[in-house]
Design a protein around this motif. Structure first.
Motif, PDB file in Angstrom:
ATOM      1  N   ASP A   1     -15.121 -32.753  21.242  1.00 11.08           N
ATOM      2  CA  ASP A   1     -15.334 -33.889  22.127  1.00 11.08           C
ATOM      3  C   ASP A   1     -13.976 -34.445  22.573  1.00 11.08           C
ATOM      4  N   GLU A   2     -13.990 -35.481  23.366  1.00 11.89           N
ATOM      5  CA  GLU A   2     -12.741 -36.014  23.921  1.00 11.89           C
ATOM      6  C   GLU A   2     -11.784 -36.502  22.838  1.00 11.89           C
ATOM      7  N   SER A   3     -12.327 -36.985  21.746  1.00 14.82           N
ATOM      8  CA  SER A   3     -11.468 -37.478  20.664  1.00 14.82           C
ATOM      9  C   SER A   3     -10.896 -36.341  19.826  1.00 14.82           C
ATOM     10  N   ARG A   4     -11.456 -35.142  19.982  1.00 10.99           N
ATOM     11  CA  ARG A   4     -11.078 -33.970  19.193  1.00 10.99           C
ATOM     12  C   ARG A   4     -11.303 -34.217  17.696  1.00 10.99           C
ATOM     13  N   GLU A   5     -12.265 -35.071  17.390  1.00 13.82           N
ATOM     14  CA  GLU A   5     -12.593 -35.357  15.996  1.00 13.82           C
ATOM     15  C   GLU A   5     -13.960 -34.803  15.607  1.00 13.82           C
ATOM     16  N   ARG A   6     -14.716 -34.307  16.604  1.00 14.76           N
ATOM     17  CA  ARG A   6     -16.021 -33.736  16.313  1.00 14.76           C
ATOM     18  C   ARG A   6     -16.252 -32.526  17.204  1.00 14.76           C
ATOM     19  N   LEU A   7     -17.083 -31.609  16.709  1.00 10.80           N
ATOM     20  CA  LEU A   7     -17.508 -30.449  17.481  1.00 10.80           C
ATOM     21  C   LEU A   7     -18.971 -30.649  17.847  1.00 10.80           C
ATOM     22  N   ARG A   8     -19.279 -30.518  19.135  1.00 13.42           N
ATOM     23  CA  ARG A   8     -20.642 -30.756  19.607  1.00 13.42           C
ATOM     24  C   ARG A   8     -21.237 -29.459  20.163  1.00 13.42           C
ATOM     25  N   LEU A   9     -22.501 -29.247  19.857  1.00 12.36           N
ATOM     26  CA  LEU A   9     -23.189 -28.041  20.286  1.00 12.36           C
ATOM     27  C   LEU A   9     -23.311 -27.992  21.806  1.00 12.36           C
ATOM     28  N   GLN A  10     -22.932 -26.852  22.390  1.00 14.96           N
ATOM     29  CA  GLN A  10     -23.046 -26.661  23.838  1.00 14.96           C
ATOM     30  C   GLN A  10     -24.081 -25.608  24.207  1.00 14.96           C
ATOM     31  N   ALA A  11     -24.238 -24.611  23.339  1.00 15.87           N
ATOM     32  CA  ALA A  11     -25.205 -23.545  23.624  1.00 15.87           C
ATOM     33  C   ALA A  11     -25.617 -22.914  22.304  1.00 15.87           C
ATOM     34  N   VAL A  12     -26.867 -22.455  22.227  1.00 16.98           N
ATOM     35  CA  VAL A  12     -27.351 -21.808  21.004  1.00 16.98           C
ATOM     36  C   VAL A  12     -28.448 -20.826  21.370  1.00 16.98           C
ATOM     37  N   LEU A  13     -28.516 -19.720  20.647  1.00 21.59           N
ATOM     38  CA  LEU A  13     -29.613 -18.761  20.748  1.00 21.59           C
ATOM     39  C   LEU A  13     -30.036 -18.399  19.332  1.00 21.59           C
ATOM     40  N   GLY A  14     -31.341 -18.282  19.131  1.00 22.17           N
ATOM     41  CA  GLY A  14     -31.856 -17.883  17.829  1.00 22.17           C
ATOM     42  C   GLY A  14     -32.347 -19.028  16.976  1.00 22.17           C
TER      43      GLY A  14
END
Length: 221
Positions: free
Chosen positions: A119-132
């Motif tokens: 994210d913009e803060s570079r403190e979290r990773l957010r899901l953008q795409a997933v399969l399965g």
């Protein structure tokens, strides 16, 4: 009796997995599949020769080269053609990620693939795409940089291999092994590609290298 030379010394399981660059569960999985048969000490402990491990590495490399050849010949996954086509016919970021994940799952014969971006803060990773996995269950997935495999890969810029105990995704089945590789563009980490298998006990070094190369392409796009 003459002492055994360093090159002939048998390796304990920790030394063997370090030699191969795989997790302990991976090495045991290879044994279950009949890819390697360790020697046993009088106390029942596993021991491996370097010759055994080199033969195993050659087998791993040969199997993956055959898989790549199928891909390039058009009888397997279309990932290489897909990557090349993007330079001719660009697609939206969402389409690129979804299609890339689909080809990744086909190429490596695995069940789950996901892309997480910082994210913009570079403190979290957010899901953008997933399969399965069900998208609804993952819609608000956000991972803090707290030492899990995704955050370690993101922070170090290196691939991270893990087994069931390290899985961060809300899986609907037991995990055999997972891999996170960083998405890096211009030396800046943007996120990670995260793949998970329910049945494979190993991702070979050559496969992780291919995953990292694909992640590099995706980051640049």
């Amino acid at each position: 009796e003459a002492p055994m030379s360093p090159n002939k010394r048998l390796l304990a399981i920790k030394e063997a997995r370090d030699y191969l660059g795989v997790a302990r569960s991976t090495l045991l999985g290879m044994e279950e599949q009949g890819l390697i048969t360790p020697l046993r000490t009088a106390g029942g402990h596993r021991r491996y020769s370097r010759e055994q491990l080199e033969e195993l590495l050659e087998t791993m490399q040969r199997n993956f080269q055959q898989k790549q050849a199928l891909s390039e010949s058009g009888t397997g996954t279309g990932l290489p053609r897909f990557v090349k086509s993007l330079s001719v016919k660009p697609a939206s970021a969402e389409q690129v990620l979804a299609e890339a994940l689909r080809h990744l799952l086909d190429l490596f014969q695995i069940e789950v693939g996901a892309v997480l971006l910082a994210d913009e803060s570079r403190e979290r990773l957010r899901l953008q795409a997933v399969l399965g996995l069900p998208k609804e269950a993952l819609r608000n997935l956000s991972l803090g940089l707290d030492g899990g495999p995704s955050s370690r890969s993101f922070q170090t810029g290196q691939p991270v291999v893990y087994d069931q105990a390290g899985c961060e995704l809300p899986m609907t089945f037991p995990v055999a092994q997972g891999v996170c590789v960083p998405l890096i563009y211009g030396s800046v980490a943007l996120g990670v590609v995260h793949v998970v298998s329910a049945h494979r006990h190993q991702f070979f070094p050559s496969e992780i290298e291919v995953l990292s190369t694909i992640a590099l392409y995706l980051a640049s796009l």
